[in-house]
Write a protein that holds these residues in place. Structure first.
Motif, PDB file in Angstrom:
ATOM      1  N   TYR A  68       0.829  -1.201   0.000  1.00 55.83           N
ATOM      2  CA  TYR A  68       0.000   0.000   0.000  1.00 55.83           C
ATOM      3  C   TYR A  68       0.864   1.251   0.000  1.00 55.83           C
ATOM      4  N   TYR A  69       0.303   2.306  -0.552  1.00 56.25           N
ATOM      5  CA  TYR A  69       0.831   3.660  -0.353  1.00 56.25           C
ATOM      6  C   TYR A  69      -0.341   4.510   0.114  1.00 56.25           C
ATOM      7  N   GLN A  70      -0.140   5.232   1.201  1.00 49.76           N
ATOM      8  CA  GLN A  70      -1.236   6.026   1.750  1.00 49.76           C
ATOM      9  C   GLN A  70      -0.796   7.465   1.986  1.00 49.76           C
ATOM     10  N   ARG A  71      -1.717   8.352   1.716  1.00 47.52           N
ATOM     11  CA  ARG A  71      -1.468   9.773   1.958  1.00 47.52           C
ATOM     12  C   ARG A  71      -2.475  10.275   2.986  1.00 47.52           C
ATOM     13  N   PHE A  72      -1.979  10.732   4.124  1.00 51.32           N
ATOM     14  CA  PHE A  72      -2.835  11.301   5.168  1.00 51.32           C
ATOM     15  C   PHE A  72      -2.858  12.817   5.016  1.00 51.32           C
ATOM     16  N   GLU A  73      -4.020  13.413   5.231  1.00 55.96           N
ATOM     17  CA  GLU A  73      -4.157  14.862   5.220  1.00 55.96           C
ATOM     18  C   GLU A  73      -4.816  15.319   6.509  1.00 55.96           C
ATOM     19  N   GLY A  74      -4.323  16.430   7.016  1.00 58.21           N
ATOM     20  CA  GLY A  74      -4.976  17.069   8.167  1.00 58.21           C
ATOM     21  C   GLY A  74      -4.921  16.264   9.442  1.00 58.21           C
ATOM     22  N   LEU A  75      -3.817  15.567   9.664  1.00 62.50           N
ATOM     23  CA  LEU A  75      -3.715  14.793  10.900  1.00 62.50           C
ATOM     24  C   LEU A  75      -3.775  15.727  12.107  1.00 62.50           C
TER      25      LEU A  75
END
Lengths: 223, 692
Positions: free
Chosen positions: B511-518
């Motif tokens: 997987y590749y994941q992009r988190f925003e606004g943690l």
């Protein structure tokens, strides 16, 4: 370009790709799908799973040497109004454990025959048919004749499989427990051993209940 | 301009590639392959566990799940001899587990876990078991007994499209045994060398159209001192209130571990099969707990915690025809605790009404549509000298709507689409999705490739929206944010499930994941500075100014898990490896949680020595977790058990040891919970069970 903007651009591309892929699949593949049979990934019915489990019973059961007089075939008999229809088609007449698998639909149990020579012969043939089965599935429709059926095949090394909760009480060997969300079965190990059959521990471990040989007590083995 | 041209060119190439791949798939070899053929190739174990529900809310064959799912079976749990759910979770790939004290454990799929581990959704039978204030799961208070668990399904990846908000990183769905699988009595008791005891009594019956079960149990856990550990570590993570002592003093001389717990648990369920099409179910479960201190930011209140936790549900399932079914379910979740940390008395009441209609809109499609409405009432009270009631009260509302479709496009290709919209009264409406393609490489379906995209979000719990706390008179503390948004995550996933032989299975997922606004504490913001100050936090405590929970920045995560499972008559062996990496956008960015351990691997084996003897082993390694405040040390754990059937199989005796390789384990310095003491390691135990 900030990370956020890069990511948004990236996501837009991915979404576009997904949409295009879906459209392409719809346009190009739906025709192919329509011309084919049952989809590969459908939800299996309870009866399909039961059929597959009967097949596994064949693979994981050892019969006494005398029962294997016909060395090239192994027979599953279906007695009564069973639910399998064409469920066994994929394996019918195909080899299992180096033997050809025969599926015999035996119809409803016949408990009366004409009282003459022809009738006696018919009875003998019918009885032999039942006794030659390696595995005999007895539908719930035969509930009134359970005892007669079990008595007929007793001592002939037949693995009897039922689908009612009282099947083990009348000396059936395996029963699929009705009314459960997933497949649940129970085993009467006492009768199994009396018939000279040995069901693999791989299967016994999965049984919810095994009736013990010595004590004939119900033992829940399902953890 | 040049950049745009290149971008357009790449996009065109991408589109062309997708179209070509679509065309290629169109002409791929397609043979007559039936489901039932695949079933005949399955082992008895596979047939009995033919499906999992947590990836798409519909029972789906394991090979064809649209998300990577690990299943812990009842047999795995039974032969492990373990007495808590987090203990068994640490032996599964991709799941980070660290013990904070003797009762409390933090758990997260792919990390991002901490005192308030709220990025992984925990369900019991598909019903949420998470605290709406902190967003976390109080594992020790769950009214579930280990022998009542049918299986645990762990979805490793965003599952918001199936389960709604808060399944950001994954889902842990604890599925209990249904009453018709508990038609006997069971009594089980486990006791270890420190005097911890776990006793469980269950009885169930099926009578006509009714089936029911009732379970009750008591769990008593001694504190770390009594268990040969409890040594205070003065290098506890900085930034909190300091060290031990009443109210966060700094003296270590009077420190004593108070991490004991005593819990009474009760769980019952009844099913009524009105006819072949209709089933009514209802259940009540309750736990009553008494625990020692909840150490929080260095604060040791020296007060016991008393918790009453009740879960209720009523559900109707109706099979309309062969292809159509519907259920309607109400559940209530009621929590009442006296926990002198954030408030004296905390109550929440969750009520949820949910429905799902499953049907076949066309021959090759299986679809579900449904939704839920949830309302939460949160009351916090302060009725003593304790002046730290800082969370407040709230009435919250949720409304969610989901649609999912599984399309068997060809004999080999299946496309699954899930889309869900949620509206939350405290933040904003948001969406979750999962689009996944599964492709069988062979006619039998023994080798399945999976690839796709998913998105999910996490809404901040009341704590992060309302926390308003002042530390002494030094002008430092926590203030509520002026504005806070959901965290969200985009995920690209791929995977392979392969049946190499009748006995050998392999799975590989990436997987590749992009988190925003943690969301994290913006330390020293003083309420007016720019969120996400890139400078390191001041570890000295004292005049930090005001902290504020805000959407600080994002993060990138990538990695994967692989496992190899071998089954035979004599038992089974599973080995697995996980690589889970997370990079925050800012060097010292706090995510109010620990990152995942980068390397994890493990082994689970069961050996059936004969009909009566079973040997079980569980091993796991989790690497060091780097954190800006203090590293959490790597650990390895080995558990061994040997069990023997008694009384013709009616009884069973087990001896075992957990954490064989360690005398003690070092403290875990996770944000919010700077545990300062060693915990016991190697523990010998015995268990006796009887069925009646």
């Amino acid at each position: 370009m900030s990370n956020l903007r890069k990511m948004k651009t990236y996501i837009i591309k991915i979404l576009a790709a997904v949409i295009i892929l879906t459209q392409a699949a719809f346009c190009n593949l739906s025709q192919a799908a329509q011309t084919k049979g049952k989809p590969a990934i459908a939800h299996a019915s309870e009866n399909d799973i039961k059929a597959a489990f009967l097949y596994n019973f064949i693979k994981f059961t050892e019969w006494p040497a005398g029962k294997l007089a016909e060395p090239n075939t192994i027979t599953i008999g279906l007695l009564g109004e069973h639910p399998f229809k064409d469920a066994f088609d994929p394996v019918k007449n195909k080899p299992v454990e180096n033997k050809q698998l025969i599926i015999k639909d035996l119809g409803r149990f016949r408990h009366s025959f004409p009282q003459n020579d022809a009738g006696n012969l018919e009875l003998a043939n019918y009885t032999e048919q039942l006794r030659k089965c390696h595995l005999l599935f007895i539908s719930g429709s035969e509930r009134d004749n359970f005892k007669a059926i079990i008595d007929t095949v007793k001592g002939y090394g037949v693995l009897t499989v039922g689908e009612t909760s009282d099947f083990l009480d009348i000396d059936g060997i395996v029963t699929f427990v009705p009314g459960t969300e997933k497949l649940v079965f129970e085993v009467n190990q006492k009768v199994c051993e009396q018939e000279g059959l040995k069901i693999s521990s791989k299967v016994l471990r999965l049984a919810r209940k095994v009736i013990d040989n010595d004590k004939a007590d119900a033992v829940n083995k399902n953890k | 301009m040049h950049t745009k041209e290149i971008s357009a060119g790449k996009s065109a190439a991408l589109i062309a590639a997708v179209l070509l791949s679509g065309a290629a798939l169109c002409f791929a070899e397609q043979n007559e392959t039936y489901d039932s053929q695949k079933l005949f190739n399955m082992s008895p174990e596979e047939l009995m566990e033919v499906s999992a529900v947590s990836a798409s809310r519909l029972p789906t064959q394991l090979q064809y799940l649209s998300a990577p799912v690990t299943i812990i079976t009842a047999e795995d749990i039974h032969y492990s001899g373990l007495t808590s759910i987090p203990d068994i979770l640490q032996f599964t790939p991709g799941v980070d587990v660290r013990k904070l004290d003797r009762q409390r454990t933090i758990v997260g799929v792919h990390g991002l876990f901490g005192t308030f581990s709220d990025r992984t959704l925990v369900l019991i039978d598909g019903r949420p078991a998470m605290d709406p204030i902190f967003g976390t799961t109080h594992w020790e208070n769950l009214p579930v007994m280990m022998e009542d668990i049918e299986r645990i399904e762990i979805v490793r990846g965003p599952a918001g499209a199936a389960w709604g908000a808060n399944a950001l990183n994954g889902v842990i769905n604890i599925i209990t045994k249904k009453p018709d699988k508990c038609s006997d009595g069971l009594i089980s008791t486990t006791i270890n060398e420190y005097g911890d005891s776990f006793t469980h009594l269950r009885y169930g019956q099926t009578q006509g159209k009714w089936s029911w079960k009732a379970s009750g149990g008591y769990e008593g856990i001694e504190d770390s001192d009594a268990a040969g550990a409890g040594k205070y570590h003065s290098d506890a993570g900085a930034g909190g209130g300091g060290g031990p002592g009443d109210g966060g003093g700094t003296s270590t001389s009077d420190f004593s571990a108070r991490d004991w717990g005593r819990y009474w648990k009760f769980d019952t369920q009844a099913d009524y099969h009105a006819d072949e099409q209709t089933k009514y179910s209802m259940g009540v479960s309750h736990s009553s707990g008494q625990e020692g201190d909840f150490e929080f930011t260095g604060f040791y209140p020296r007060k016991d915690i008393l918790t009453e936790y009740t879960r209720l549900f009523a559900r109707t399932d109706h099979q309309i025809d062969d292809d159509t079914s519907i259920y309607i379910q109400w559940f209530g979740d009621y929590w009442d605790t006296h926990c002198r940390v954030i408030a004296d008395h905390v109550i929440y009441m969750e009520n949820d009404l949910e429905t799902q209609l499953s049907f076949k809109p066309a021959d090759d499609h299986t679809a579900s549509i449904g939704g839920n409405i949830r309302w939460n009432r949160i009351d916090t009270h302060n009725h003593s000298d304790f002046n730290e009631n800082v969370v407040g009260n709230a009435d919250e509302y949720w409304a969610g709507l989901f649609l999912m479709d599984r399309w068997a496009a060809t004999d080999r290709l299946t496309l699954e689409s899930q889309l869900r919209l949620d509206n939350y009264s405290e933040t904003i409406a948001d969406w979750s999705a999962r689009f996944m393609a599964m492709y069988a490489l062979d006619d039998k379906g023994d080798h399945i490739l999976r690839a796709g995209f998913a998105r999910s979000f996490r809404a901040p719990g009341l704590l992060f929206r309302n926390l308003n706390q002042q530390f002494g008179s030094g002008g430092s503390g926590v203030k509520p944010p002026t504005h806070i948004n959901n965290e969200n995550m985009y995920s690209l996933e791929t995977g392979y499930n392969g049946k190499l032989s009748n006995n050998l299975q392999v799975s590989v997922d990436g997987y590749y994941q992009r988190f925003e606004g943690l969301i994290g504490p913006d330390i020293g913001s003083g309420g007016g500075s720019t969120p996400g100050d890139p400078s390191p936090p001041d570890p000295g405590g004292g005049s930090l100014g005001y902290t504020m929970f805000e959407n600080i920045d994002g993060a990138d995560a990538y990695g994967g898990e692989s496992s190899l499972t071998y089954h035979c008559d004599k038992g089974k062996l599973k080995v697995w490896y996980a690589y889970n990496k997370l990079h925050t956008d800012q060097l010292y960015q706090s995510t109010r949680a620990l990152a995942p351990a980068t390397y994890k691997y493990g082994l689970t084996g069961q050996l059936f020595l004969d009909d009566d003897w079973v040997f079980n082993s569980n091993y796991a390694f989790q690497s060091t977790i780097k954190d800006t405040q203090a590293d959490t040390k790597s650990y390895r754990r080995l558990d061994l058990t040997l069990s023997r059937k008694l009384a013709g199989g009616k009884g069973e005796f087990m001896i075992g040891v957990t954490d064989l390789l360690n005398d003690t384990t070092k403290p875990v310095y996770c944000p919010g919970y700077q545990t300062s003491m060693e915990l016991p390691g190697r523990t010998f135990f015995v268990r006796l069970q009887f069925k009646f």
